[in-house]
Write a protein that holds these residues in place. Structure first.
Motif, mmCIF file in Angstrom:
data_model
loop_
_atom_site.group_PDB
_atom_site.id
_atom_site.type_symbol
_atom_site.label_atom_id
_atom_site.label_comp_id
_atom_site.label_asym_id
_atom_site.label_seq_id
_atom_site.Cartn_x
_atom_site.Cartn_y
_atom_site.Cartn_z
ATOM 1 N N ASN A 35 40.703 51.592 23.756
ATOM 2 C CA ASN A 35 40.650 52.470 24.809
ATOM 3 C C ASN A 35 39.687 53.617 24.619
ATOM 4 O O ASN A 35 38.986 54.224 25.375
ATOM 5 C CB ASN A 35 42.134 52.958 25.501
ATOM 6 C CG ASN A 35 41.710 53.626 26.872
ATOM 7 O OD1 ASN A 35 41.888 54.927 26.862
ATOM 8 N ND2 ASN A 35 41.682 52.891 27.899
ATOM 9 N N ASN A 36 40.049 54.421 23.401
ATOM 10 C CA ASN A 36 39.271 55.443 23.292
ATOM 11 C C ASN A 36 39.205 55.939 21.623
ATOM 12 O O ASN A 36 40.440 55.305 21.198
ATOM 13 C CB ASN A 36 39.848 56.847 24.020
ATOM 14 C CG ASN A 36 38.986 57.783 23.803
ATOM 15 O OD1 ASN A 36 37.785 58.067 23.661
ATOM 16 N ND2 ASN A 36 39.462 59.145 24.364
ATOM 17 N N THR A 37 38.550 56.430 21.193
ATOM 18 C CA THR A 37 38.596 57.148 19.879
ATOM 19 C C THR A 37 38.627 58.458 19.708
ATOM 20 O O THR A 37 37.984 59.441 20.641
ATOM 21 C CB THR A 37 37.046 56.612 19.043
ATOM 22 O OG1 THR A 37 35.864 57.092 19.645
ATOM 23 C CG2 THR A 37 36.879 55.054 18.867
ATOM 24 N N ILE A 38 39.545 59.007 18.858
ATOM 25 C CA ILE A 38 39.757 60.482 18.554
ATOM 26 C C ILE A 38 39.397 60.843 17.486
ATOM 27 O O ILE A 38 39.802 60.311 16.303
ATOM 28 C CB ILE A 38 41.295 60.659 19.059
ATOM 29 C CG1 ILE A 38 41.672 60.180 20.406
ATOM 30 C CG2 ILE A 38 41.614 61.969 18.754
ATOM 31 C CD1 ILE A 38 43.218 60.001 20.449
ATOM 32 N N LYS A 39 38.616 61.910 17.369
ATOM 33 C CA LYS A 39 38.350 62.433 15.980
ATOM 34 C C LYS A 39 39.403 63.365 15.474
ATOM 35 O O LYS A 39 39.804 64.385 16.372
ATOM 36 C CB LYS A 39 37.059 63.114 16.016
ATOM 37 C CG LYS A 39 36.547 63.741 14.939
ATOM 38 C CD LYS A 39 35.119 64.397 15.105
ATOM 39 C CE LYS A 39 34.582 64.862 13.450
ATOM 40 N NZ LYS A 39 33.148 65.532 13.698
ATOM 41 N N LEU A 40 39.949 63.167 14.269
ATOM 42 C CA LEU A 40 40.646 63.847 13.711
ATOM 43 C C LEU A 40 40.554 64.654 12.603
ATOM 44 O O LEU A 40 40.105 63.837 11.637
ATOM 45 C CB LEU A 40 42.215 63.459 13.568
ATOM 46 C CG LEU A 40 42.977 62.742 14.962
ATOM 47 C CD1 LEU A 40 43.914 61.878 14.492
ATOM 48 C CD2 LEU A 40 43.530 64.044 15.596
#
Length: 326
Positions: A246-251
């Motif tokens: 659904n989405n990519t999250i930068k951590l």
């Protein structure tokens, strides 16, 4: 005439095999390779180094005959016990016995800085068994609260010395490093986020890289940005169980901790936040299966509506009293 024969090589008493230094060649040593030729009763200077040299390393697997099946060292996960083999390498680079009796010291350090110690000195006593041709022993190690992208075993040994009489901190008879380097990876990710949140509402989340006991590993500094095997993905789970990215999250992990102040999900449903970092142990990509060198973690999130909006329409009856229409 006899003197001429002596200065040749027709009169010699023995052939001695040795690893000699050509710079030490003397008048009585004809050549270094494949043998040092000693004439008469003289000992050639280049044959001073013909004593066998001990050397030790660590490997994943050795068979019952002492042959190295896998000379590499696979990725080690912090807090988990790993079985390896400490063995004596001879001139043929295998484990055939060197008739070594004594104590072996070993520790794990950073490949580029041996002041960074990940496992303190351990000792093993080696004793040659006349009934076997092998010289190795199994060791079980557990590395606590330390991770590294490139670690090695540092090894020392002292002949004819018991474990009690051997101080590993001292200079001993010899010292070497393992022939392979390896990574030490975190045991898991720990998620600091509610398991049920409201759609569209902003939350702060915190994720830690830890050992088995949840202790934060402060030297984990990685950016999970969905590139180069460093992934952080929010996955939508359909009612039938199918998953959809659904989405990519930068951590950004700094000192073992990643925080995000504006985490939110707009739509209701069941989601999974999945992290995996295969890049950290990239040094082991040729000798460790990907599943065994990946730092992996997931967290399930249920997203409920932020609020319900109810419209009520009122009408009046003939007697001018309100009533509900629905």
């Amino acid at each position: 005439m006899k003197r001429q024969l002596f200065l040749g090589i027709s009169l010699f008493s023995s052939l001695i095999g040795c690893d000699c230094d050509k710079s030490l060649l003397g008048p009585h040593c004809i050549s270094c390779e494949p043998h040092c030729i000693v004439l008469g009763e003289h000992t050639a200077p280049c044959c001073k180094n013909n004593e066998k040299k001990d050397n030790f390393s660590v490997a994943n697997q050795i068979d019952e005959n002492g042959d190295v099946i896998d000379k590499n060292i696979s990725t080690i996960k912090v807090s988990q016990t790993k079985s390896l083999y400490l063995y004596d390498i001879n001139e043929n680079n295998n484990t055939k016995s060197q008739d070594f009796n004594g104590t072996i010291c070993y520790r794990v350090v950073d490949e580029n800085d041996d002041n960074l110690v990940y496992l303190n000195w351990k000792k093993e006593f080696f004793e040659t068994d006349d009934n076997t041709e092998t010289s190795h022993t199994k060791i079980d190690i557990t590395i606590e609260k330390n991770i590294s992208k490139q670690a090695i075993f540092n090894i020392k040994w002292k002949k004819n010395s018991s474990k009690d009489d051997t101080n590993c901190e001292n200079k001993l008879d010899g010292e070497s490093n393992s022939t392979d380097h390896f990574a030490i990876i975190p045991a898991k990710y720990v998620f600091g986020i509610k398991s049920e949140i409201k759609a569209g509402e902003t939350y702060k989340i915190e994720i830690n890289s830890t050992d088995n006991d949840g202790v934060v590993l402060t030297n984990y500094n990685q950016t999970l940005d969905n590139s180069s095997d460093k992934n952080s993905t929010l996955i939508f789970i359909h009612k039938n169980g199918d998953e959809e990215d659904n989405n990519t999250i930068k951590l950004q992990f700094s000192d073992g901790v990643a925080t995000k102040d504006d985490f939110n999900i707009s739509n209701v449903g069941n989601y999974k936040l999945e992290l995996n970092d295969t890049n950290f142990a990239q040094i082991d990509e040729k000798d460790t299966p990907e599943i065994n060198r990946t730092i992996y973690g997931t967290f399930d999130i249920k997203v409920t509506p932020y609020k319900f909006k109810i419209n009520i329409e009122t009408n009046k009856t003939s007697n001018n009293k309100p009533w509900l229409y629905h």
